[in-house]
Motif scaffolding. Structure first.
Motif, PDB file in Angstrom:
ATOM      1  N   GLY A  37      -2.774  -5.339  -1.355  1.00 44.68           N
ATOM      2  CA  GLY A  37      -2.361  -4.789  -0.058  1.00 44.68           C
ATOM      3  C   GLY A  37      -3.470  -4.862   0.971  1.00 44.68           C
ATOM      4  N   LEU A  38      -4.690  -4.499   0.572  1.00 42.85           N
ATOM      5  CA  LEU A  38      -5.819  -4.564   1.505  1.00 42.85           C
ATOM      6  C   LEU A  38      -6.125  -6.002   1.921  1.00 42.85           C
ATOM      7  CD1 LEU A  38      -8.193  -1.890  -0.072  1.00 42.85           C
ATOM      8  CD2 LEU A  38      -6.856  -1.703   2.044  1.00 42.85           C
TER       9      LEU A  38
ATOM     10  N   VAL B  20      -3.485  -2.178  -4.813  1.00 47.47           N
ATOM     11  CA  VAL B  20      -4.297  -1.742  -3.673  1.00 47.47           C
ATOM     12  C   VAL B  20      -5.125  -2.906  -3.149  1.00 47.47           C
ATOM     13  CG1 VAL B  20      -6.261  -0.289  -2.994  1.00 47.47           C
ATOM     14  CG2 VAL B  20      -4.355   0.698  -4.272  1.00 47.47           C
TER      15      VAL B  20
ATOM     16  N   LEU C 275       0.829  -1.210   0.000  1.00 46.66           N
ATOM     17  CA  LEU C 275       0.000   0.000   0.000  1.00 46.66           C
ATOM     18  C   LEU C 275       0.865   1.263   0.000  1.00 46.66           C
ATOM     19  CD1 LEU C 275      -2.804  -1.117   2.463  1.00 46.66           C
ATOM     20  CD2 LEU C 275      -3.001  -0.791  -0.006  1.00 46.66           C
TER      21      LEU C 275
END
Length: 166
Positions: free
Chosen positions: A53-54, A50, A27
């Motif tokens: 990463g989340l 993204v 992120l």
């Protein structure tokens, strides 16, 4: 109970910390070095990093909650694995050497030759001694992967001496 004993009994928290760190790094990379998209791509090039990463951060949180609630990973139950046997350090060092040699050779001689060294070296390190057969198979697999990635998928792998051949 000491803190070390408490942590030893919950060693899965180390995996959780690694997942969290990896997710945060992914992120952070997206926010520090954003990539610009084009009109043909509505999501843009940041969507996958993204999301990844989340998901890593979410997995870290879920694993932490599970471990703190008493969840434990199941011990290795493979019937063909002797958990009491020591690590074969020779094999590990040979494989590490083959990986380092491959990384050093790719820019010098290209993927087909470096990949042949990688695949043949791995078979040798893992115990195969059928030198001519292993070398031919390694060369074939390396050349095939280079052709698939370079010619079909458009991923530029260095060809070395074979660059103009195909």
């Amino acid at each position: 109970m000491t803190a070390i004993t408490w942590l030893r009994e919950r060693s899965e928290l180390g995996v959780s910390a690694l997942l969290l760190l990896t997710g945060v790094l992914v992120l952070a990379d997206v926010t520090v070095a954003p990539r610009s998209g084009n009109a043909a791509d509505p999501l843009g090039p940041n969507a996958v990093p993204v999301l990844l990463g989340l998901l890593l951060v979410a997995l870290a949180v879920l694993l932490t909650v599970d471990v703190l609630r008493g969840g434990r990973g199941e011990a290795e139950g493979g019937e063909d694995v002797d958990l009491t046997a020591p690590t074969d350090l020779r094999t590990v060092l040979l494989l590490a050497g083959v990986l380092v040699a491959t990384a050093a050779l790719i820019p010098l001689v290209g993927w087909p030759i470096a990949g042949t060294v990688l695949f043949w070296g791995a078979t040798y390190a893992l115990g195969s001694r059928a030198f001519p057969r292993d070398l031919l198979i390694a060369a074939g697999v390396s050349l095939a992967t280079w052709l698939v990635f370079d010619a079909l998928l458009g991923v530029d792998l260095p060809g070395g001496p074979l660059m103009g051949a195909f």
